[in-house]
Design a protein around this motif. Structure first.
Motif, PDB file in Angstrom:
ATOM      1  N   THR A  45      -0.998   4.334   2.226  1.00 35.37           N
ATOM      2  CA  THR A  45      -1.391   2.963   1.916  1.00 35.37           C
ATOM      3  C   THR A  45      -0.406   2.310   0.957  1.00 35.37           C
ATOM      4  OG1 THR A  45      -3.699   3.572   2.259  1.00 35.37           O
ATOM      5  CG2 THR A  45      -3.281   1.512   1.092  1.00 35.37           C
ATOM      6  N   LEU A  46      -0.033   3.010  -0.095  1.00 32.01           N
ATOM      7  CA  LEU A  46       0.915   2.459  -1.059  1.00 32.01           C
ATOM      8  C   LEU A  46       2.273   2.215  -0.405  1.00 32.01           C
ATOM      9  CD1 LEU A  46       1.574   1.553  -3.924  1.00 32.01           C
ATOM     10  CD2 LEU A  46       2.056   3.942  -4.497  1.00 32.01           C
ATOM     11  N   MET A  47       2.710   3.121   0.454  1.00 32.37           N
ATOM     12  CA  MET A  47       3.985   2.943   1.154  1.00 32.37           C
ATOM     13  C   MET A  47       3.932   1.690   2.032  1.00 32.37           C
ATOM     14  SD  MET A  47       6.062   5.453   3.770  1.00 32.37           S
ATOM     15  CE  MET A  47       6.097   6.788   2.596  1.00 32.37           C
ATOM     16  N   LYS A  48       2.824   1.474   2.686  1.00 38.31           N
ATOM     17  CA  LYS A  48       2.650   0.282   3.515  1.00 38.31           C
ATOM     18  C   LYS A  48       2.760  -0.988   2.659  1.00 38.31           C
ATOM     19  CE  LYS A  48      -0.731   0.544   6.665  1.00 38.31           C
ATOM     20  NZ  LYS A  48      -0.152   0.393   7.987  1.00 38.31           N
ATOM     21  N   ILE A  49       2.169  -0.954   1.477  1.00 36.05           N
ATOM     22  CA  ILE A  49       2.232  -2.102   0.564  1.00 36.05           C
ATOM     23  C   ILE A  49       3.666  -2.335   0.103  1.00 36.05           C
ATOM     24  CG2 ILE A  49       1.544  -2.929  -1.731  1.00 36.05           C
ATOM     25  CD1 ILE A  49      -1.158  -1.464  -1.232  1.00 36.05           C
ATOM     26  N   ILE A  50       4.376  -1.254  -0.230  1.00 36.54           N
ATOM     27  CA  ILE A  50       5.765  -1.365  -0.678  1.00 36.54           C
ATOM     28  C   ILE A  50       6.637  -1.945   0.428  1.00 36.54           C
ATOM     29  CG2 ILE A  50       7.815  -0.030  -1.356  1.00 36.54           C
ATOM     30  CD1 ILE A  50       5.823   1.891  -2.828  1.00 36.54           C
ATOM     31  N   LEU A  51       6.484  -1.435   1.649  1.00 37.08           N
ATOM     32  CA  LEU A  51       7.273  -1.952   2.775  1.00 37.08           C
ATOM     33  C   LEU A  51       6.955  -3.422   3.042  1.00 37.08           C
ATOM     34  CD1 LEU A  51       7.193   1.043   5.286  1.00 37.08           C
ATOM     35  CD2 LEU A  51       9.183   0.140   4.060  1.00 37.08           C
ATOM     36  N   LEU A  52       5.685  -3.781   2.968  1.00 40.15           N
ATOM     37  CA  LEU A  52       5.294  -5.175   3.164  1.00 40.15           C
ATOM     38  C   LEU A  52       5.959  -6.063   2.108  1.00 40.15           C
ATOM     39  CD1 LEU A  52       3.556  -7.300   4.643  1.00 40.15           C
ATOM     40  CD2 LEU A  52       1.738  -6.768   3.015  1.00 40.15           C
TER      41      LEU A  52
END
Length: 192
Positions: A45-52
């Motif tokens: 989830t955090l990786m998805k937020i960072i990529l976004l």
């Protein structure tokens, strides 16, 4: 108006720093367990937020260049050298072992995780040691440019080496692609 903004740069930095820390807290990046689970691919989830965030920022930046809101003169490209590679490796090992990096440690401390002070102090001691030993590292050639020196992903100007040619519209498309990837990757790659 510009004089007022430039005259209060420390205040602006403080305000932006607080907002960034709040964003880290809201995203879960101040919790070393959340970071550790991301690095172990248990919870992305955090990786998805960072990529976004990266994709969104990249898209807006290059749209700003296209529409003349952002000048390419404001881009400052740091050179690639062996010191950067070694420093990145040290940061990655510490980040993987502890689940905090300097930025997240400060935000984590602000969020009440007081043990993060050890990461902050470690960073300050490391910076002090680096400052003292810098002349030695420089003399042995640790900071000579490698991999093209000031290399960019996308063409910015003739003064930088680049990996992908084209206009700033390429940056917009890459930013959008990163946003799409942030939505496509699953929340976990390992079994819970």
């Amino acid at each position: 108006m510009n004089h007022l903004i430039l005259g209060n740069i420390p205040l602006l930095g403080l305000i932006l720093g607080i907002l960034f820390g709040m964003a880290l807290y809201y995203a879960g990046a101040t919790n070393r367990i959340v970071i550790s689970n991301m690095l172990k691919l248990k919870d992305l989830t955090l990786m998805k937020i960072i990529l976004l965030a990266i994709g969104f920022g990249m898209t807006l930046t290059y749209l700003g260049v296209i529409f003349g809101i952002v000048s390419l003169d404001h881009f400052s490209i740091k050179p690639m050298n062996l010191g950067v590679v070694l420093g990145s490796g040290i940061l990655a090992i510490g980040f993987g072992l502890i689940g905090l990096c300097p930025g997240t440690a400060i935000a984590s401390f602000g969020a009440g995780y007081l043990k993060s002070i050890y990461v902050i102090l470690g960073g300050l001691v490391g910076a002090f040691i680096f400052t003292i030993t810098y002349p030695v590292f420089k003399n042995i050639g640790l900071f000579k440019d490698v991999y093209g020196g000031k290399t960019t992903l996308i063409y910015l100007s003739d003064k930088y080496v680049f990996l992908i040619g084209g206009t700033p519209i390429v940056g917009v498309f890459i930013g959008i692609a990163i946003i799409i990837v942030s939505f496509i990757i699953p929340h976990s790659l390992s079994e819970k």
